[in-house]
Design a protein around this motif. Structure first.
Motif, PDB file in Angstrom:
ATOM      1  N   VAL A 132     -97.843  76.000  15.587  1.00  0.00           N
ATOM      2  CA  VAL A 132     -96.439  75.970  16.036  1.00  0.00           C
ATOM      3  C   VAL A 132     -96.103  74.570  16.567  1.00  0.00           C
ATOM      4  O   VAL A 132     -95.076  73.981  16.205  1.00  0.00           O
ATOM      5  N   SER A 133     -97.017  73.979  17.376  1.00  0.00           N
ATOM      6  CA  SER A 133     -96.779  72.636  17.924  1.00  0.00           C
ATOM      7  C   SER A 133     -96.701  71.615  16.797  1.00  0.00           C
ATOM      8  O   SER A 133     -95.847  70.720  16.794  1.00  0.00           O
ATOM      9  N   PHE A 134     -97.627  71.738  15.830  1.00  0.00           N
ATOM     10  CA  PHE A 134     -97.651  70.806  14.689  1.00  0.00           C
ATOM     11  C   PHE A 134     -96.322  70.869  13.932  1.00  0.00           C
ATOM     12  O   PHE A 134     -95.716  69.845  13.614  1.00  0.00           O
ATOM     13  N   ASN A 135     -95.865  72.111  13.656  1.00  0.00           N
ATOM     14  CA  ASN A 135     -94.624  72.266  12.896  1.00  0.00           C
ATOM     15  C   ASN A 135     -93.439  71.685  13.662  1.00  0.00           C
ATOM     16  O   ASN A 135     -92.549  71.077  13.070  1.00  0.00           O
ATOM     17  N   ASN A 136     -93.468  71.852  14.994  1.00  0.00           N
ATOM     18  CA  ASN A 136     -92.392  71.259  15.815  1.00  0.00           C
ATOM     19  C   ASN A 136     -92.398  69.746  15.687  1.00  0.00           C
ATOM     20  O   ASN A 136     -91.359  69.114  15.534  1.00  0.00           O
ATOM     21  N   MET A 137     -93.643  69.194  15.765  1.00  0.00           N
ATOM     22  CA  MET A 137     -93.784  67.730  15.680  1.00  0.00           C
ATOM     23  C   MET A 137     -93.251  67.238  14.324  1.00  0.00           C
ATOM     24  O   MET A 137     -92.477  66.275  14.258  1.00  0.00           O
ATOM     25  N   ALA A 138     -93.648  67.926  13.216  1.00  0.00           N
ATOM     26  CA  ALA A 138     -93.219  67.518  11.872  1.00  0.00           C
ATOM     27  C   ALA A 138     -91.697  67.588  11.760  1.00  0.00           C
ATOM     28  O   ALA A 138     -91.050  66.705  11.182  1.00  0.00           O
ATOM     29  N   GLU A 141     -86.577  64.702  11.515  1.00  0.00           N
ATOM     30  CA  GLU A 141     -85.245  64.368  12.067  1.00  0.00           C
ATOM     31  C   GLU A 141     -85.182  62.883  12.420  1.00  0.00           C
ATOM     32  O   GLU A 141     -84.208  62.198  12.153  1.00  0.00           O
ATOM     33  N   TYR A 142     -86.300  62.403  13.008  1.00  0.00           N
ATOM     34  CA  TYR A 142     -86.369  60.999  13.439  1.00  0.00           C
ATOM     35  C   TYR A 142     -86.217  60.069  12.236  1.00  0.00           C
ATOM     36  O   TYR A 142     -85.470  59.106  12.262  1.00  0.00           O
ATOM     37  N   ARG A 143     -86.946  60.462  11.145  1.00  0.00           N
ATOM     38  CA  ARG A 143     -86.860  59.611   9.948  1.00  0.00           C
ATOM     39  C   ARG A 143     -85.426  59.582   9.426  1.00  0.00           C
ATOM     40  O   ARG A 143     -84.905  58.548   9.040  1.00  0.00           O
ATOM     41  N   GLN A 144     -84.796  60.762   9.442  1.00  0.00           N
ATOM     42  CA  GLN A 144     -83.425  60.793   8.939  1.00  0.00           C
ATOM     43  C   GLN A 144     -82.514  59.910   9.790  1.00  0.00           C
ATOM     44  O   GLN A 144     -81.661  59.199   9.272  1.00  0.00           O
ATOM     45  N   SER A 145     -82.756  59.946  11.120  1.00  0.00           N
ATOM     46  CA  SER A 145     -81.888  59.121  11.982  1.00  0.00           C
ATOM     47  C   SER A 145     -82.193  57.650  11.763  1.00  0.00           C
ATOM     48  O   SER A 145     -81.304  56.812  11.738  1.00  0.00           O
ATOM     49  N   ILE A 146     -83.520  57.317  11.548  1.00  0.00           N
ATOM     50  CA  ILE A 146     -83.909  55.917  11.273  1.00  0.00           C
ATOM     51  C   ILE A 146     -83.273  55.464   9.965  1.00  0.00           C
ATOM     52  O   ILE A 146     -82.723  54.375   9.861  1.00  0.00           O
ATOM     53  N   LEU A 147     -83.345  56.372   8.953  1.00  0.00           N
ATOM     54  CA  LEU A 147     -82.759  56.033   7.652  1.00  0.00           C
ATOM     55  C   LEU A 147     -81.269  55.752   7.807  1.00  0.00           C
ATOM     56  O   LEU A 147     -80.740  54.794   7.235  1.00  0.00           O
ATOM     57  N   ALA A 148     -80.616  56.594   8.617  1.00  0.00           N
ATOM     58  CA  ALA A 148     -79.179  56.396   8.831  1.00  0.00           C
ATOM     59  C   ALA A 148     -78.939  55.042   9.490  1.00  0.00           C
ATOM     60  O   ALA A 148     -78.033  54.302   9.093  1.00  0.00           O
ATOM     61  N   ASP A 149     -79.814  54.719  10.483  1.00  0.00           N
ATOM     62  CA  ASP A 149     -79.677  53.413  11.168  1.00  0.00           C
ATOM     63  C   ASP A 149     -79.857  52.271  10.179  1.00  0.00           C
ATOM     64  O   ASP A 149     -79.090  51.312  10.162  1.00  0.00           O
ATOM     65  N   ILE A 150     -80.943  52.421   9.343  1.00  0.00           N
ATOM     66  CA  ILE A 150     -81.236  51.347   8.380  1.00  0.00           C
ATOM     67  C   ILE A 150     -80.069  51.197   7.401  1.00  0.00           C
ATOM     68  O   ILE A 150     -79.632  50.093   7.086  1.00  0.00           O
ATOM     69  N   LEU A 151     -79.551  52.353   6.953  1.00  0.00           N
ATOM     70  CA  LEU A 151     -78.436  52.305   6.002  1.00  0.00           C
ATOM     71  C   LEU A 151     -77.222  51.621   6.620  1.00  0.00           C
ATOM     72  O   LEU A 151     -76.571  50.797   5.978  1.00  0.00           O
TER      73      LEU A 151
END
Ligand code: ADP
Length: 570
Positions: free
Chosen positions: A203-209, A214-224
């Protein structure tokens, strides 16, 4: 189930099985041992007493000792009644012994022997029966211990197979998950079928993933958005700009660049500039200049938007220092095209102006010189010494003026590309002689000793002799000007391989190595130069020599002198 509970159950089960085996084994061993002890106590003793009595039976009448042994063993036997019927036979034996009193008849002895036989037979058959029972007990013990042992072995084996797997399987799944995450597959999830601690881990692992995703998506949005921002900046620059990666793939171009390259944006982005250069002249030149940075970079003349424009290309290598590294890494280039049309137009206006003025000045200067000549003519009238000196000064300055206007005119010819060559076969000595003659007066004035070094055999040149003679004259004039009085100047020619070289060497003030390149630039003069001049002579010389496919170079050391060499292919 928690690992702790699993371990407790597993080890507990093993413990219980060991205890069970222990209890069963001890119980059976005790039973078998009790049976054996029973045989010993109950039957073996009776057999022993009977045997002793039989042993003394025949000597009872004559031997009191034997009688005593019989009585003693009889008493022991009476106290060791263990079997049914044994009491009755022992009573009968006692009765038969007491009936006989002091003297025993053969009949009495026979009766006693029979009684004793009966006791022995009874006890022996009892021993046999009891040993049979003990054997059965032992067999039962073996059977039960084997059954329980086998059961325990099966359970232990099952634990051995199931238990480690139940721990390692979720660990392996967790490790695979971590590898996926480290490979940036943030969509990886662990199954939460597991129970106990592993369920919590999953459960913790899945939360982390989930959070990483979400973090990657926000980073991608920032990069874009940062990319869009940079694109907007690049597009807002009103000069063409092209960005290439280290493999010369086009990363970005602004609208201005698209316009002059005459491509569509989608045709260039992500494409190799080297490939596109095959079908685009402008890009071909830019890529060539980028690859060979040493080349002379002329402004680019581009016809775009129905007008002619001039651009000066600037090639900026892009280098970064990656995190954790100390060395710069080359990641590509930016080509910036500066629009210099306005400067070019001003330059052309300046050149035209200089050309017109120089041309216009030539006529009045020539008229001044002509008037001076007339003034110095005796027929016009004698001049006194002071007037002579004045007319000499006017002549010198007019000559200088003429030479400067001449240089300016030549320069404008070079700048407007109107340089015309009229080459013909010429001996190098002719050019040298021309220069020596042209500078004779100057050399005399500076008491300069000009030496000519000329080899017996040397190839002829195919050059515009007027222009090259001018170049050599200029070099010789410089050598005289930048040497002290009474100095030596050597002028000569030599054939080096398939090249003819003409050199002028002086032993004057020399030139600081810092300026060896710049002295060939237009209007450049070494700082601190007192001798008057325009700074154009060497620049024009270079243009003239290079227009013939030749080269000009300088070797010079401060206070030791300079050697200028022009070299032409034969
Ligand atoms: P100018 O002589 O008219 O200044 P040049 O183009 O002929 O222009 O020379 C450029 C500069 O190079 C000169 O101003 C001078 O400082 C330096 N120079 C040229 N020739 C020599 C030489 N032989 N010795 C020392 N300096 C020289």
């Amino acid at each position: 189930m928690k690992i702790k509970t699993k371990l407790t159950y597993g080890i507990g089960a093993l413990f219980a099985m060991i205890v069970l085996i222990l209890v069963v084994s001890v119980t059976y061993i005790r039973t078998v041992s009790a049976d054996t002890r029973n045989i010993l106590a109950a039957n073996y003793n009776s057999l022993s007493y009977a045997k002793q009595m039989i042993y003394v039976l025949d000597r009872l009448n004559e031997d009191t000792g034997a009688r005593n042994i019989f009585v003693e063993n009889l008493k022991k036997q009476q106290q060791n009644i263990t079997e049914t019927d044994e009491g009755e036979i022992t009573a009968r034996l006692t009765m038969h012994f007491q009936q006989a009193k002091d003297t025993l008849t053969a009949e009495n002895i026979q009766l006693l022997r029979e009684d004793l036989d009966a006791i022995m037979t009874l006890n022996m058959s009892s021993i046999y029966e009891k040993s049979k029972i003990a054997e059965v007990t032992a067999q039962h013990a073996v059977l039960w211990i084997s059954l329980i042992g086998a059961g325990c072995a099966v359970i232990a084996l099952a634990l051995l197979i199931i238990f480690p797997a139940s721990i390692t399987k979720p660990i392996k799944e967790l490790m695979d998950g971590i590898v996926e995450i480290s490979n940036r597959n943030y969509d990886k999830r662990l199954s939460i079928r597991a129970t106990g601690e592993f369920r919590n881990v999953a459960v913790s692992f899945n939360n982390m993933a989930e959070k990483l995703s979400e973090y990657r998506q926000s980073i991608l949005a920032d990069i874009l958005s940062a990319k869009k921002y940079i694109e907007a900046i690049v597009n807002s620059i009103h000069e063409p700009i092209i960005g290439l990666d280290e493999n010369r793939k086009i990363l970005f171009v602004n609208d201005e660049a698209i316009n002059i390259l005459n491509f569509k944006r989608e045709e260039v982005i992500g494409k190799s500039a080297t490939d596109l250069a095959l079908k685009n002249d402008l890009l071909r030149r830019l890529v060539r200049e980028l690859i060979q940075p040493g080349e002379k970079k002329e402004p680019l003349k581009i016809y775009a938007d129905n007008k002619e424009s001039y651009f000066q290309a600037k090639y900026i290598p892009i280098k970064v220092i990656n995190t954790g590294e100390s060395k710069e890494q080359y990641i590509g280039d930016v080509i910036l095209l500066k629009n210099i049309t306005e400067f070019k137009e001003l330059d052309t206006a300046k050149t035209t102006f200089i050309s017109t003025i120089s041309h216009e000045l030539k006529t009045p200067i020539s008229a001044i010189m002509m008037s001076l000549k007339l003034l110095e003519d005796n027929r016009v009238g004698d001049l006194n010494e002071e007037q002579h000196a004045l007319s000499r000064s006017i002549k010198e300055n007019s000559e200088r003026l003429l030479s400067i206007t001449g240089e300016l005119l030549k320069m404008t010819q070079v700048e407007t590309g109107k340089l015309q060559l009229n080459p013909k076969i010429t001996k190098p000595i002719e050019l040298i002689n021309y220069a020596v003659n042209a500078t004779r007066v100057l050399a005399e004035r500076f008491k300069c000793n000009i030496e000519v070094e000329y080899p017996e055999k040397i190839a002829k040149l195919f050059v515009d002799s007027e222009k090259i003679a001018w170049v050599i004259t200029n070099l010789l004039s410089n050598a005289i000007h930048y040497s002290p009085e009474n100095a030596r100047v050597i002028i000569g020619a030599a054939q080096v391989g398939d090249k003819v070289e003409i050199f002028v060497q002086d032993f004057g003030r020399g030139i600081d190595p810092r300026y060896h390149q710049s002295i060939f630039d237009r209007y450049f003069r070494v700082p601190g130069t007192k001798v008057q001049g325009s700074g154009l002579g060497l620049a024009i010389s270079k243009e003239f020599v290079e227009a013939h496919g030749g080269t000009i170079r300088v070797e010079s050391e401060v206070d030791k002198g300079s050697r200028f060499t022009i070299s032409f292919p034969v």
